[in-house]
Design a protein around this motif. Structure first.
Motif, PDB file in Angstrom:
ATOM      1  N   UNK A 122       4.759  17.074   2.821  1.00  0.00           N
ATOM      2  CA  UNK A 122       4.222  15.929   2.093  1.00  0.00           C
ATOM      3  C   UNK A 122       4.828  14.669   2.677  1.00  0.00           C
ATOM      4  N   UNK A 123       4.046  13.617   2.690  1.00  0.00           N
ATOM      5  CA  UNK A 123       4.504  12.354   3.259  1.00  0.00           C
ATOM      6  C   UNK A 123       4.197  11.224   2.286  1.00  0.00           C
ATOM      7  N   UNK A 124       5.116  10.274   2.235  1.00  0.00           N
ATOM      8  CA  UNK A 124       4.911   9.064   1.440  1.00  0.00           C
ATOM      9  C   UNK A 124       5.106   7.877   2.363  1.00  0.00           C
ATOM     10  N   UNK A 125       4.168   6.959   2.303  1.00  0.00           N
ATOM     11  CA  UNK A 125       4.218   5.775   3.158  1.00  0.00           C
ATOM     12  C   UNK A 125       4.092   4.541   2.278  1.00  0.00           C
ATOM     13  N   UNK A 126       5.049   3.633   2.418  1.00  0.00           N
ATOM     14  CA  UNK A 126       4.985   2.337   1.760  1.00  0.00           C
ATOM     15  C   UNK A 126       4.853   1.275   2.838  1.00  0.00           C
ATOM     16  N   UNK A 127       3.801   0.490   2.770  1.00  0.00           N
ATOM     17  CA  UNK A 127       3.602  -0.635   3.671  1.00  0.00           C
ATOM     18  C   UNK A 127       3.582  -1.905   2.823  1.00  0.00           C
ATOM     19  N   UNK A 128       4.447  -2.846   3.156  1.00  0.00           N
ATOM     20  CA  UNK A 128       4.438  -4.155   2.518  1.00  0.00           C
ATOM     21  C   UNK A 128       3.878  -5.130   3.545  1.00  0.00           C
ATOM     22  N   UNK A 129       2.975  -5.988   3.086  1.00  0.00           N
ATOM     23  CA  UNK A 129       2.293  -6.914   4.000  1.00  0.00           C
ATOM     24  C   UNK A 129       2.375  -8.340   3.482  1.00  0.00           C
ATOM     25  N   UNK A 130       2.313  -9.251   4.424  1.00  0.00           N
ATOM     26  CA  UNK A 130       2.276 -10.673   4.097  1.00  0.00           C
ATOM     27  C   UNK A 130       1.073 -11.285   4.797  1.00  0.00           C
ATOM     28  N   UNK A 131       0.372 -12.143   4.079  1.00  0.00           N
ATOM     29  CA  UNK A 131      -0.784 -12.824   4.653  1.00  0.00           C
ATOM     30  C   UNK A 131      -0.340 -14.202   5.124  1.00  0.00           C
ATOM     31  N   UNK A 132      -0.545 -14.447   6.406  1.00  0.00           N
ATOM     32  CA  UNK A 132      -0.220 -15.737   7.001  1.00  0.00           C
ATOM     33  C   UNK A 132      -1.452 -16.230   7.742  1.00  0.00           C
ATOM     34  N   UNK A 133      -1.890 -17.425   7.435  1.00  0.00           N
ATOM     35  CA  UNK A 133      -3.085 -17.996   8.070  1.00  0.00           C
ATOM     36  C   UNK A 133      -4.284 -17.059   7.961  1.00  0.00           C
ATOM     37  N   UNK A 134      -4.421 -16.401   6.809  1.00  0.00           N
ATOM     38  CA  UNK A 134      -5.558 -15.534   6.562  1.00  0.00           C
ATOM     39  C   UNK A 134      -5.469 -14.154   7.182  1.00  0.00           C
ATOM     40  N   UNK A 135      -4.326 -13.829   7.783  1.00  0.00           N
ATOM     41  CA  UNK A 135      -4.165 -12.549   8.472  1.00  0.00           C
ATOM     42  C   UNK A 135      -3.048 -11.736   7.826  1.00  0.00           C
ATOM     43  N   UNK A 136      -3.340 -10.489   7.487  1.00  0.00           N
ATOM     44  CA  UNK A 136      -2.328  -9.591   6.939  1.00  0.00           C
ATOM     45  C   UNK A 136      -1.520  -8.982   8.080  1.00  0.00           C
ATOM     46  N   UNK A 167       0.869  -1.169   0.000  1.00  0.00           N
ATOM     47  CA  UNK A 167       0.000   0.000   0.000  1.00  0.00           C
ATOM     48  C   UNK A 167       0.909   1.224   0.000  1.00  0.00           C
ATOM     49  N   UNK A 168       0.759   2.060  -1.020  1.00  0.00           N
ATOM     50  CA  UNK A 168       1.530   3.300  -1.120  1.00  0.00           C
ATOM     51  C   UNK A 168       0.555   4.452  -0.928  1.00  0.00           C
ATOM     52  N   UNK A 169       0.821   5.281   0.074  1.00  0.00           N
ATOM     53  CA  UNK A 169      -0.065   6.397   0.393  1.00  0.00           C
ATOM     54  C   UNK A 169       0.706   7.709   0.316  1.00  0.00           C
ATOM     55  N   UNK A 170       0.186   8.632  -0.456  1.00  0.00           N
ATOM     56  CA  UNK A 170       0.724   9.990  -0.538  1.00  0.00           C
ATOM     57  C   UNK A 170      -0.221  10.889   0.246  1.00  0.00           C
ATOM     58  N   UNK A 171       0.331  11.690   1.154  1.00  0.00           N
ATOM     59  CA  UNK A 171      -0.516  12.548   1.982  1.00  0.00           C
ATOM     60  C   UNK A 171       0.224  13.832   2.341  1.00  0.00           C
ATOM     61  N   UNK A 172      -0.533  14.747   2.926  1.00  0.00           N
ATOM     62  CA  UNK A 172       0.074  15.939   3.518  1.00  0.00           C
ATOM     63  C   UNK A 172      -0.146  15.862   5.016  1.00  0.00           C
ATOM     64  N   UNK A 173       0.785  16.445   5.735  1.00  0.00           N
ATOM     65  CA  UNK A 173       0.704  16.499   7.200  1.00  0.00           C
ATOM     66  C   UNK A 173       0.861  17.962   7.597  1.00  0.00           C
TER      67      UNK A 173
END
Length: 145
Positions: A121-135, A103-109
């Motif tokens: 301006x802020x940029x946030x990159x979240x990388x996620x892994x799903x294990x047993x149905x849970x991110x 998930x890449x989010x561009x925002x202002x703070x």
């Protein structure tokens, strides 16, 4: 007696909701929102549930190489600062491939903290892994300009 029964049912429901992993959100976007809300509301238990134990967090010139590192260190600073900011999401891109998502989010703070005004301006990159149905979040990369 009836109100006591309703109170017990409500308390049981609350306990069950708290026991469910916060990362069990149905989409990576919901996990991203829950993570930001957890930091904003200083909900350390939610942050712990949303972050994988081996998460890598990159922010400015700092890196925390595990959930324990982040929670013992920089998380407190983030939780002190973020509630004083107004975050406006400008754009968000969500992608997934099997059990991996990002998930890449561009925002202002904007806000004021300890007598200093902020507007960036802020940029946030979240990388996620799903294990047993849970991110769970496995990588956080925050940048601002």
């Amino acid at each position: 007696m009836k109100s006591m029964k309703h109170t017990l049912v409500a308390m049981l429901g609350l306990v069950l909701m708290m026991a469910l992993p916060a990362a069990a959100q149905s989409s990576p976007e919901e996990v991203a929102d829950a993570f930001n809300k957890a930091i904003e509301s200083a909900d350390e238990a939610a942050v712990e549930r949303l972050l994988a134990p081996d998460v890598m967090i990159l922010e400015g010139g700092h890196a925390q190489k595990s959930r324990a590192d982040y929670m013992a260190g920089h998380m407190k600073s983030d939780m002190a600062f973020i509630p004083h900011m107004t975050r406006t999401v400008l754009d968000r891109q969500v992608s997934a491939d099997g059990d991996l998502a990002w998930v890449v989010t561009f925002s202002t703070m904007k806000g004021s903290f300890k007598g200093k005004d902020y507007d960036f301006s802020s940029r946030e990159l979240l990388v996620m892994k799903k294990t047993d149905g849970t991110w769970q979040i496995t990588l956080v990369h925050w940048t601002d300009k």
